[in-house]
Design an enzyme around this catalytic site. Structure first.
Site, PDB file in Angstrom:
ATOM      1  N   TRP A 396       0.826  -1.203   0.000  1.00 42.46           N
ATOM      2  CA  TRP A 396       0.000   0.000   0.000  1.00 42.46           C
ATOM      3  C   TRP A 396       0.863   1.256   0.000  1.00 42.46           C
ATOM      4  CZ3 TRP A 396      -4.061  -2.005  -1.665  1.00 42.46           C
ATOM      5  CH2 TRP A 396      -4.563  -3.202  -1.178  1.00 42.46           C
ATOM      6  N   ASP A 437     -20.375   0.407   2.372  1.00 36.33           N
ATOM      7  CA  ASP A 437     -19.390  -0.359   1.594  1.00 36.33           C
ATOM      8  C   ASP A 437     -18.006  -0.053   2.158  1.00 36.33           C
ATOM      9  OD1 ASP A 437     -17.949  -1.726  -0.278  1.00 36.33           O
ATOM     10  OD2 ASP A 437     -18.677  -0.611  -2.017  1.00 36.33           O
ATOM     11  N   GLY A 440     -14.429   0.018  -0.351  1.00 32.95           N
ATOM     12  CA  GLY A 440     -15.072  -0.195  -1.648  1.00 32.95           C
ATOM     13  C   GLY A 440     -14.370   0.398  -2.840  1.00 32.95           C
ATOM     14  N   GLY A 441     -13.105   0.783  -2.686  1.00 35.37           N
ATOM     15  CA  GLY A 441     -12.358   1.278  -3.836  1.00 35.37           C
ATOM     16  C   GLY A 441     -12.955   2.536  -4.425  1.00 35.37           C
ATOM     17  N   SER A 489      -9.566   5.284   7.365  1.00 30.65           N
ATOM     18  CA  SER A 489      -9.159   3.878   7.368  1.00 30.65           C
ATOM     19  C   SER A 489     -10.297   3.027   7.906  1.00 30.65           C
ATOM     20  CB  SER A 489      -7.925   3.699   8.249  1.00 30.65           C
ATOM     21  OG  SER A 489      -7.712   2.334   8.551  1.00 30.65           O
ATOM     22  N   HIS A 508      -9.000 -10.641   1.905  1.00 30.93           N
ATOM     23  CA  HIS A 508      -7.890 -11.470   1.410  1.00 30.93           C
ATOM     24  C   HIS A 508      -6.585 -10.663   1.298  1.00 30.93           C
ATOM     25  CE1 HIS A 508      -8.402 -10.648  -3.215  1.00 30.93           C
ATOM     26  NE2 HIS A 508      -8.454  -9.546  -2.509  1.00 30.93           N
ATOM     27  N   ASP A 509      -6.671  -9.357   1.506  1.00 34.96           N
ATOM     28  CA  ASP A 509      -5.475  -8.514   1.490  1.00 34.96           C
ATOM     29  C   ASP A 509      -4.792  -8.431   2.856  1.00 34.96           C
ATOM     30  OD1 ASP A 509      -6.032  -7.936  -1.148  1.00 34.96           O
ATOM     31  OD2 ASP A 509      -6.931  -5.987  -0.733  1.00 34.96           O
TER      32      ASP A 509
END
Length: 597
Positions: A396, A437, A440-441, A489, A508-509
């Protein structure tokens, strides 16, 4: 401590004559070769040096042609190397010169008799006067300095090298040797002057541990040992551990080679090794990434059809570009002419597609996931991020340090989310509800939800840079009036006014401890309201892409994909229980969590 070295030689092929063939033991047959081509000669306009072999485990290739197929020819001699055809290489077998006398031009080779062996059957039927092609040796092993004594181990296939080593060592050299043979009738006598302690293990009467018992009880001398072993690959595994761990012999003073493997022919073993070398090679993956990063496919499509023009357009060195193209040509992506002309092949047209470029161009964020591979061993040993170990900072942080990296990574995730967002939205009850969300990018999934449900509202939880991109996307879609951006965050306290909470391809990150912390924060915000995950659920039926990506995620983050039971266990640690996991597409699932009762 200096170790053994390999000295490469030019490789030559010679046509030699069988002088005699006879049995050394019931299962060992010796073929003696001779001929003027053991000396210097000329072939195809190239000077061929005299045959030489300097170390006991040098190897030559016997090319055993098929009389029924005259189209198969021996390799053609080039300048210091050979031009093999697949057919001739398929009929080549490796053997150790048992003894060589340059004055008499006498080359002796020993063959273990066994059914189905191309070379062994040739040795059994061959008669004096017949001819055979012999290639090599292509080099030799230069032993390290300071060797005080030798420990040699092997089966009957290693006997030619063991016998030659013992016979060629100086008088008085201490040697411990343990040799496994099928029966007592396969023992041989050596003409030597060493201080030899030799143990024969007869497999027809010995137990399964007899070889290692003989090795561990054999004399171990003081001083620097050179440990050498060869034979059946499975037999050598405990021996390799014993030399390394129990006796702590330095790697440079150990040489252990599997000559064959039980249940496999020499050809099958060679094919397996070839497949391993091809699978393990990094040349093709890195050549492809270099091509994308240098824009070579696009430059070719634009008419830069020569190496020099490609290099100029890419701002790169012609010699380096040519080497990348050679690899791609071998893989069938381009054609490369002797005059420097280059063209994409029909197969190579895939290099012009946007998806592989997004994944492999090192200037893009997704491609930086590959930078974790050098840290894989660290990740496996510690459970920590291999990317951080390799790069000195997190993935990141890598993205945050370069606008293009972050922007292209977000775009890649948006494209990926677009593949399955509609299925997620269809599976959720969103009418008149507020969706939070989390992570949620750039808002692809949230936008799909708000577009499908005009009465729904949404909150997107994202860091400021990505949130700004999401704001622009939602505004462009005319959805910003029903969306709130929480620029924070997801480890910070989350908004508590949602009707349902969603984390899509987030967990999963992160390693287990961070996943529990994220879920605990979501659980605190959600209370009795549902929490949904969109995640791949690992299973035994995962395909090649799934298992590769799982390992990559583990290397990058120390996380990887998880199965249903693993998610249930992590959820329980956060005060949640797994209610249901509904399949979406491929291995993606919509996982419903609720507060534990």
């Amino acid at each position: 401590m200096a170790g053994r070295q390999h000295s490469a030689w030019p490789i030559y092929v010679r046509e030699l004559e069988v002088r005699e063939a006879f049995d050394v033991t019931p299962l060992m047959r010796r073929v003696v070769l001779t001929g003027d081509q053991l000396g210097a000669f000329e072939a195809n306009g190239h000077q061929v040096e005299p045959f030489r072999t300097e170390n006991a485990d040098d190897h030559v290739k016997l090319v055993i042609l098929d009389p029924a197929d005259p189209d198969i020819a021996p390799p053609a001699q080039d300048d210091g190397h050979l031009d093999w055809t697949p057919e001739s290489l398929g009929r080549a077998r490796d053997y150790t010169p048992r003894r060589y006398d340059p004055e008499a031009r006498r080359l002796e080779l020993d063959f273990v008799r066994h059914d189905g062996g191309l070379a062994a059957e040739w040795a059994q039927r061959v008669r004096p006067g017949e001819r055979i092609h012999v290639a090599g040796p292509r080099g030799t092993t230069v032993l390290p300095p300071g060797i005080d004594w030798y420990f040699l181990v092997g089966d009957e296939t290693a006997l030619p090298a063991i016998a030659r080593r013992i016979e060629e060592l100086p008088a008085g050299t201490p040697v411990t040797a343990v040799v496994s043979v099928p029966t007592a009738s396969e023992e041989q006598r050596f003409d030597h002057q060493t201080d030899l302690h030799l143990t024969w293990v007869h497999r027809d009467t010995a137990g399964p541990d007899a070889l290692m018992d003989a090795v561990t009880s054999a004399p171990w001398h003081q001083g620097q040992v050179y440990a050498w072993a060869a034979g059946e690959a499975g037999m050598l595994r405990p021996l390799r551990r014993w030399f390394k761990q129990e006796r702590q012999v330095a790697a440079g003073y150990t040489d252990i080679a599997g000559y064959w493997r039980a249940g496999q022919s020499q050809k099958e073993m060679a094919q397996a090794l070839h497949r391993l070398r091809h699978s393990a090679s990094l040349a093709v993956p890195y050549a492809l990434r270099a091509a994308f990063t240098l824009d070579l496919p696009e430059l070719l499509a634009e008419g830069h059809d020569r190496v020099d023009r490609l290099a100029e357009g890419a701002g790169a060195q012609p010699r380096g570009v040519a080497k990348v193209l050679r690899v791609l040509a071998h893989e069938g992506y381009v054609t490369l002419g002797a005059d420097g002309a280059v063209a994409l092949t029909p197969q190579g047209s895939v290099l012009l597609e946007e998806r592989p470029r997004a994944m492999l161009d090192h200037r893009n964020g997704h491609a930086r996931l590959d930078d974790a591979w050098p840290g894989l061993v660290h990740a496996v040993r510690t459970g920590e991020s291999g990317f951080t170990a390799a790069r000195g900072h997190s993935f990141w942080e890598e993205l945050a340090g370069d606008d293009r990296l972050g922007r292209t990574f977000d775009q890649g995730l948006a494209n990926w989310s677009g593949d399955w967002a509609a299925e997620v939205v269809a599976a959720l009850d969103l009418a008149d509800r507020h969706l939070v969300d989390v992570g949620g990018g750039t808002g692809t999934l949230l936008a799909a939800a708000l577009s499908a449900h005009p009465t729904a509202r949404g909150t997107l939880v994202e860091l400021p840079t990505t949130a700004a991109r999401a704001r622009a996307a939602l505004d462009e879609a005319g959805l910003l009036d029903r969306a709130t951006l929480a620029e924070q965050s997801f480890f910070a306290p989350l908004p508590k006014d949602g009707d349902l909470y969603l984390l899509a391809q987030v967990l999963h990150d992160w390693p287990d401890a961070e996943v529990v912390a994220i879920l605990r924060g979501v659980a605190e915000a959600a209370g009795d309201r549902p929490v949904y995950l969109v995640e791949r659920l690992a299973s035994a039926s995962d395909d090649h892409h799934d298992v590769d990506f799982d390992l990559q995620m583990y290397a990058v983050f120390g996380s990887g994909e998880r199965d249903r039971d693993e998610f249930a266990a992590l959820a329980a640690r956060a005060g949640l229980e797994l209610v249901e996991a509904r399949p979406l597409r491929d291995t993606l699932h919509l996982v419903e969590l609720r507060a534990a009762r």
